[in-house]
Design an enzyme around this catalytic site. Structure first.
Site, PDB file in Angstrom:
ATOM      1  N   THR A 255       0.788  -1.096  -0.029  1.00 37.77           N
ATOM      2  CA  THR A 255      -0.069   0.079  -0.027  1.00 37.77           C
ATOM      3  C   THR A 255       0.891   1.246   0.169  1.00 37.77           C
ATOM      4  OG1 THR A 255      -1.851   1.310   1.193  1.00 37.77           O
ATOM      5  CG2 THR A 255      -0.214  -0.101   2.679  1.00 37.77           C
TER       6      THR A 255
ATOM      7  N   HIS B 235       2.244 -11.421  13.648  1.00 40.12           N
ATOM      8  CA  HIS B 235       3.042 -11.929  14.740  1.00 40.12           C
ATOM      9  C   HIS B 235       3.205 -13.386  15.137  1.00 40.12           C
ATOM     10  CE1 HIS B 235       6.826 -11.532  16.861  1.00 40.12           C
ATOM     11  NE2 HIS B 235       6.514 -10.398  17.659  1.00 40.12           N
TER      12      HIS B 235
END
Lengths: 435, 469
Positions: free
Chosen positions: A354, A406
């Protein structure tokens, strides 16, 4: 013969749509394949073409309704019936409109004894009318005690006392009025998202717009991603000198040869591919207790449109040259702005880029495009002083951000990924050597 | 923001001040802006109220001159026009002070000066007076209630001395010998009556072929017949094509509306009473992007909101009859809407009154409207000549006419000419607001002897069973 118009298959994982504008009215003549109605899905807006020529007979669903695949949208009368249908459909329509009204009038009248002349429906008394308008009660639900069954103010008061209390419009006096009832939504709206009541004087100065299906989908998916993944963002900066020099040097030749402008995105996609190959977890997704590593690289490139952000996907980007990547991005951008992106164009992404830099963003923490595990945020390029070999020099710098899940990407992997992207961009020769 | 208002109303005519008071009653913090030095707008200052003072006083004069003798009272009345104007002025003063008191009582801040909309939340007030500094008021909502102004005629200058509008016609300092009234509407007929009673020869010119356009034709014909008897003369289907005025007087040229031979006429005073137009000058509508229709009326939706959210408009500046009580109803409705209630005006039941003597009053549909709509109806008509009270008072001119749905008997319109019908029309409005039938009215006991019995009799007459006829 009557032909049914049904909601067509709208692409994988799309099961429902919102009915948009009808282009035709009942009674209108339609040609085969002529667009009849708009359907707004999670991802795109599609036009439903007429399955046959004839006269649009009936519209079964109206604007704003939610429909599923196969739902009957309306019917088309073919051939000779067509003209006949046209004359039939009109009174039918007017019947539908006037019937409930008439009914309510007769109900409200409730004559007590058989009168010699037809007696008029007595409207509720002036005060009762106002009280009704401010309550959730209908005139039909109340027995009027006035002359000829007229509903009087005490009738409404009594009916209010027995009916369940309902949200009243907040008065300017009572700020703590009951919350507004939920408007009809495509997705259930948690009560926490309901707005606290406002002063009517303020409401008057506000504009209430129904969220488009695309916007609702964006909202839901962003929040889902945040709720599911353990999103963390790591940052780095990149000296864009090498890429910029290369662009400067070859931009004309590139344009001549490939008929496409040499932009930055091609380099970034390439750099990400390089890093993704090295850190496969960033290109993976979680499926239950499994991690699915993908040995293909479908890179989503976020494109802002007037309706919201969409993310078309460059499939198998690792097989494409920079020129091909640039061409594909340009084509997607054009189609996105025209609202012509297909559902298949936006499916199957494994990683997303992005670019907030085009709007001037210095730094951001992108949200993952679930179920993907990584998203690279690009930012603006600006000349900044940097220390190089013990000297302060001015270089065109960009901050990079990598948001990652994560749960499956370790900190070391994420940082390495971003460092690799940085290295590739600072030294594009690495592409050649596959480093 | 402690300094911000919930509502600023621009204009304190019947629409504006009523809106402000209702809003204050409902707990809103309200301010009004008024460009005149007194409240009440056209109605109280230069319209309904002063004209009613003159109509009342001149009718007494008329009675003293022509009717007292029959009752056995011998008087020889003498006109003191100056004193009559003081009577009028005092009446106006009492009313505008009343409004000032009500605004104060309701804790409404008043700003005297010209108001202009800067944005949906800001109103600029240029205080009246030469060297004044504009102030800016902050608000959440604005209601435009700036009313209307006299409509002129192209090429004709109103000097308010010889060529007057209603404003000038209310303060002539002597009785004109000859007055020509242009426009046979309510204002023209009322003020024409005032000066006729005081001795002027009054001639009325009307473009249409009837007086009181918009009112029931039967009623208009009756009132024209009566006014003619009183000495007014009419030139219907005629238009004023030229007007010259100087110290000597006015010279007019008049033509048939459809064209034709020109006639000439002289007058001391010409009253131009061809209607009123919405007044929005200097209000900042264009800057605020507020749209108006072709005729200058501000566009509003069913909640009286203009196309600009937060800005509302009521009264003569929006479409509908230019009547003080219509503006009042809208003022109340918009205040209630702003307070979160269901504010509403029933435009089907708005009475209108002509304050000549006898008076004329109407509510609901006219016969012409019903015919046009193809509604079948029954007519119940009762003349005051058959009403006991009217007979003893010798005020027997006029009638009451009730129009009721042929099938359901629901009252669709009530029209009346006669003594005190401006007061009697209220019961007609009440029964219509309740959706009542002619029989409902006929079965309601009316006190005897009163003029209102004529209403009951007219209701009975719908079913062809009037008692006193």
């Amino acid at each position: 013969m009557t032909v049914e118009i049904k909601v067509p298959a709208l692409g994988e994982s799309v099961t429902e749509a919102t009915v948009g504008q009808w282009f035709k009215k009942p009674g209108d003549h339609v040609e085969i394949d002529e667009p009849l109605v708009e359907l707004e899905t999670d991802k795109v807006t599609v036009e439903v073409p007429a399955p046959s020529s004839g006269v649009l007979q009936d519209i079964k669903v109206t604007e704003g309704e939610t429909v599923n695949i196969g739902t009957l949208l309306g019917t088309i009368a073919q051939g000779d019936n067509a003209t006949q249908v046209k004359s039939v459909s009109k009174p039918e329509k007017s019947n539908n409109q006037s019937a409930p009204k008439q009914e309510s009038q007769t109900l409200a009248a409730a004559p007590e004894n058989a009168p010699s002349v037809k007696q008029a429906a007595m409207p509720p008394s002036p005060a009762a009318r106002k009280a009704l308008a401010e309550s959730n009660l209908k005139a039909e639900d109340i027995k009027g005690t006035g002359r000829r069954g007229q509903i009087l103010k005490p009738d409404v008061t009594a009916a209010k006392a027995t009916s369940s209390p309902k949200a009243q419009k907040p008065s300017i006096l009572s700020k703590t009025a009951v919350a507004r009832t939920a408007p009809e939504e495509v997705f259930p709206v948690p009560s926490s998202e309901m707005r606290a009541p406002t002063f009517p004087v303020d409401t008057a100065r506000e504009e209430r717009v129904k969220m488009s299906r695309l916007r609702q989908t964006i909202a839901r998916r962003l929040k889902d991603a945040q709720n599911t993944a353990a999103i963390l963002t790591t940052f780095n900066d990149v000296d864009m000198s090498a890429v910029m020099d290369m662009r400067k040097q070859y931009k004309e030749l590139f344009l001549k040869r490939h008929n496409i402008k040499l932009g930055f995105m091609g380099f970034f996609v390439k750099a990400c591919l390089q890093a993704l190959k090295e850190i496969p977890a960033v290109n993976a997704e979680i499926d239950g207790a499994d991690i699915v590593y993908k040995n293909y690289y479908n890179i989503g490139v976020a494109v802002g449109t007037d309706k919201g952000l969409v993310v078309p996907v460059i499939h198998d980007a690792e097989r494409l040259s920079i020129a091909q990547i640039e061409a594909e991005i340009a084509e997607y951008g054009k189609r996105a702005r025209d609202g012509r992106l297909g559902i298949q164009d936006m499916q199957g992404g494994t990683f997303t880029i992005t670019n907030g830099g085009v709007f001037g963003s210095m730094l951001s923490t992108p949200i993952l495009n679930a179920p993907q595990s990584g998203i690279l945020g690009m930012h603006r390029i600006e000349d900044r002083p940097v220390a190089l070999n013990g000297e302060v020099v001015v270089r065109p710098m960009m901050y990079l951000a990598l948001s990652y899940d994560h749960r499956i990407v370790d900190g070391k992997e994420a940082v390495t990924f971003l460092v690799r992207v940085k290295e590739c961009l600072e030294d594009p020769q690495r592409f050649l050597l596959d480093l | 923001m402690s300094g911000a208002y919930d509502l600023i109303v621009i204009g304190t005519g019947p629409g504006g001040y009523v809106c402000a008071i209702r809003a204050a009653q409902l707990g809103l913090k309200v301010a009004v802006v008024e460009k005149r030095t007194s409240f009440g707008g056209t109605c109280l200052n230069i319209g309904c109220i002063p004209s009613k003072a003159l109509l009342h006083a001149t009718e007494k004069y008329e009675e003293a001159n022509h009717k007292f003798a029959d009752m056995g009272i011998k008087v020889s009345p003498k006109l003191d026009l100056k004193k009559m104007m003081t009577f009028k002025k005092d009446g106006v003063k009492g009313n505008v002070e009343g409004v000032a008191y009500l605004l104060k009582k309701n804790k409404i801040d008043t700003h005297i000066g010209h108001g202009a909309i800067l944005s949906p939340s800001r109103v600029e007030v240029v205080p009246t007076g030469k060297e004044s500094t504009p102030i800016v008021l902050e608000t959440k909502t604005i209601v435009i209630a700036t009313g209307s102004d006299v409509a002129g005629l192209p090429g004709i200058k109103i000097d308010e001395k010889r060529v007057v509008s209603s404003t000038g016609a209310l303060k002539l300092n002597r009785v004109p010998k000859k007055m020509i009234v242009v426009g046979a509407g309510v204002i023209g007929l009322e003020l024409g009556s005032v000066w006729r009673r005081l001795g002027a020869q009054v001639h009325v010119i009307e473009y249409l072929d009837r007086i009181l356009p918009g009112m029931d034709l039967g009623l208009a014909k009756e009132i024209q017949k009566i006014l003619k008897k009183q000495g007014l003369t009419f030139d219907l289907g005629s238009k004023l094509t030229g007007l010259k005025s100087d110290d000597a007087g006015c010279r007019l040229t008049i033509e048939p509306a459809s064209g034709g031979e020109v006639t000439r006429a002289d007058a001391d005073v010409v009253l131009v009473a061809v209607g009123r137009i919405p007044f929005t000058q200097g209000l900042g509508l264009e800057e605020a992007g507020i749209t108006k229709d072709q005729r200058g009326y501000i566009d509003v939706n069913a909640q009286y909101q203009t196309n600009v959210p937060g800005i509302y408009a009521i009264g003569d500046v929006i479409k509908g009859p230019m009547l003080a009580h219509k503006a009042e109803e809208e003022g109340v409705a918009v205040a209630e809407i702003l307070a979160g209630q269901a504010g509403h005006v029933n435009y089907e039941v708005i009475p209108s009154v002509l304050y000549t003597w006898p008076e004329a009053a109407s509510v609901g549909k006219t016969e012409e409207q019903l015919k046009q709509a193809g509604t079948t109806y029954n007519v119940g008509k009762f003349p005051f000549t058959a009403n006991g009270r009217a007979k003893v008072n010798r005020t027997t001119e006029g009638f009451i006419k009730i129009l009721a749905d042929k099938e359901t008997d629901t009252i669709l319109g009530i029209h009346m000419v006669g003594p005190n019908v401006s007061e009697i029309i209220a019961q007609a409005a009440v029964i219509m607001e309740f959706g009542g039938s002619a029989e409902d009215l006929a079965r309601t006991c009316h006190a005897h002897p009163t003029l209102t019995e004529a209403v009951k009799e007219a209701a009975l007459a719908v079913d062809k069973r009037a008692i006193h006829m």
